[in-house]
Motif scaffolding. Structure first.
Motif, PDB file in Angstrom:
ATOM      1  N   HIS A  95       0.828  -1.220   0.000  1.00 46.19           N
ATOM      2  CA  HIS A  95       0.000   0.000   0.000  1.00 46.19           C
ATOM      3  C   HIS A  95       0.855   1.260   0.000  1.00 46.19           C
ATOM      4  O   HIS A  95       2.029   1.243   0.376  1.00 46.19           O
ATOM      5  CB  HIS A  95      -0.969  -0.006   1.191  1.00 46.19           C
ATOM      6  N   ASP A  99      -3.197   3.419   5.015  1.00 44.47           N
ATOM      7  CA  ASP A  99      -3.819   3.458   6.330  1.00 44.47           C
ATOM      8  C   ASP A  99      -4.350   4.842   6.694  1.00 44.47           C
ATOM      9  O   ASP A  99      -4.781   5.078   7.823  1.00 44.47           O
ATOM     10  CB  ASP A  99      -2.822   2.984   7.397  1.00 44.47           C
ATOM     11  N   GLY A 189     -10.882   0.275   9.601  1.00 49.99           N
ATOM     12  CA  GLY A 189     -10.614   1.425   8.731  1.00 49.99           C
ATOM     13  C   GLY A 189     -11.762   1.808   7.826  1.00 49.99           C
ATOM     14  O   GLY A 189     -11.566   2.588   6.894  1.00 49.99           O
ATOM     15  N   THR A 234     -10.167   3.658   4.671  1.00 49.76           N
ATOM     16  CA  THR A 234      -8.761   3.535   4.293  1.00 49.76           C
ATOM     17  C   THR A 234      -8.659   2.599   3.094  1.00 49.76           C
ATOM     18  O   THR A 234      -9.510   1.728   2.897  1.00 49.76           O
ATOM     19  CB  THR A 234      -7.912   2.971   5.441  1.00 49.76           C
ATOM     20  N   VAL A 236      -6.441   0.269   2.695  1.00 52.28           N
ATOM     21  CA  VAL A 236      -6.172  -1.093   3.166  1.00 52.28           C
ATOM     22  C   VAL A 236      -7.454  -1.761   3.645  1.00 52.28           C
ATOM     23  O   VAL A 236      -7.736  -2.922   3.304  1.00 52.28           O
ATOM     24  CB  VAL A 236      -5.100  -1.094   4.280  1.00 52.28           C
TER      25      VAL A 236
END
Length: 304
Positions: A95, A99, A189, A234, A236
């Motif tokens: 990534h 985050d 997230g 996010t 992720v």
């Protein structure tokens, strides 16, 4: 251990007790299946590990993009997450700012699509013809009006005027249902506690009350700070939820396949997708694309 007394009154009550237990058995079995499914999803997500080779590929690709695209260099945040799902191999993650919470715009609608099927599996609702049309409009046409109807069905809430403290506490708890479901799967997230709005009067009262509630963890503030509890996703967290969908985890395989079918994209039918994930993916022969886009002002979000 106490026993049911052998009296006429007790004998008369016994069929009702047996009937109640008989009704509870399917509910308990369904709850057990739901937790088993959630535990399997958590275990699967725990198996996703960062991969140096994939990270190097992503870093190189993003740096090349930034070098040649001035618009990308001006972006406040670029968040990307990749999960490589090779059959028979452990999933690999890479990534770039993955985050960092980002306002997702309409991307969150695929989360509500998955939740609708999860709710049906749990016996909470039935996807009848009305809800089916709303889901189609929410995903294919990206209708905010349809999303509001779907989300209110999922959370058993309604729009309306501001609420007093007790009623607001109950309203807020119901609006957290989708986020709590994601957390039960191990997905972090994704702060998905609002519908999407058209503007022009559909955002008011208790919806604004919740958007201004900074005591709810995970919310994203707007630039002025007047709304401290907006949606947030996010890269992720989004990629991990998509990995569950791609791997038939979190939903039964038949429902996961139906969700993917609803998310199937073809830029020839929707030309605006040419500059999104779908447009890039279909340049490779034989590739099918399942995705949801979101656009709000300068924000361009994609998940697929």
């Amino acid at each position: 251990m106490s026993a049911i007394p052998d009296t006429p009154a007790a004998r008369a009550l016994l069929p009702s007790v047996i009937g109640l237990l008989w009704c509870l058995l399917p509910v308990l079995a369904m709850a057990g299946e739901t937790e088993e499914k959630a535990a399997a999803a958590r275990d699967y997500l725990a198996s996703i590990q960062p991969d140096a080779e994939l990270q190097e590929f992503l870093d190189t690709t993003v740096k090349k993009l930034l070098a040649k695209d001035s618009r990308a260099r001006k972006a406040t945040t670029i968040g990307i997450a990749l999960i490589d799902l090779q059959p028979g191999e452990a999933p690999r993650l890479a990534h770039w700012n993955g985050d960092i919470p980002i306002y997702p715009a309409s991307v969150v609608k695929f989360v509500y699509l998955m939740a609708a099927y999860a709710w049906e599996e749990q016996g909470i609702l039935s996807i009848d013809s009305t809800l089916d049309r709303q889901l189609t409009a929410m995903i294919y046409k990206s209708s905010n009006t349809a999303t509001q109807k779907v989300f209110r069905t999922l959370t058993e809430t309604e729009a309306g005027s501001e609420l007093d403290s007790d009623d607001y506490a109950a309203f807020r708890e119901r609006r957290l249902r989708v986020k709590r479901w994601l957390e039960s799967l191990g997905v972090k997230g994704i702060h998905s506690i609002h519908p999407t709005y058209n503007g022009g009067g559909d955002l008011y009262g208790r919806d604004i009350q919740l958007l201004q509630d900074g005591s709810v963890p995970g919310g994203l503030s707007n630039q002025s700070g007047s709304l401290s509890n907006r949606q947030a996703m996010t890269a992720v967290g989004t990629a991990k939820l998509l990995a569950l969908l791609a791997s038939n985890m979190g939903l039964d395989s038949e429902d996961a396949a139906e969700v993917r079918q609803r998310m199937k994209r073809d830029p020839r039918k929707q030309p605006y997708l040419h500059n999104r994930i779908a447009g890039g993916a279909v340049q490779t022969s034989g590739v099918e694309v399942y995705s949801k886009t979101g656009t709000w002002g300068p924000i361009y979000a994609d998940a697929g």
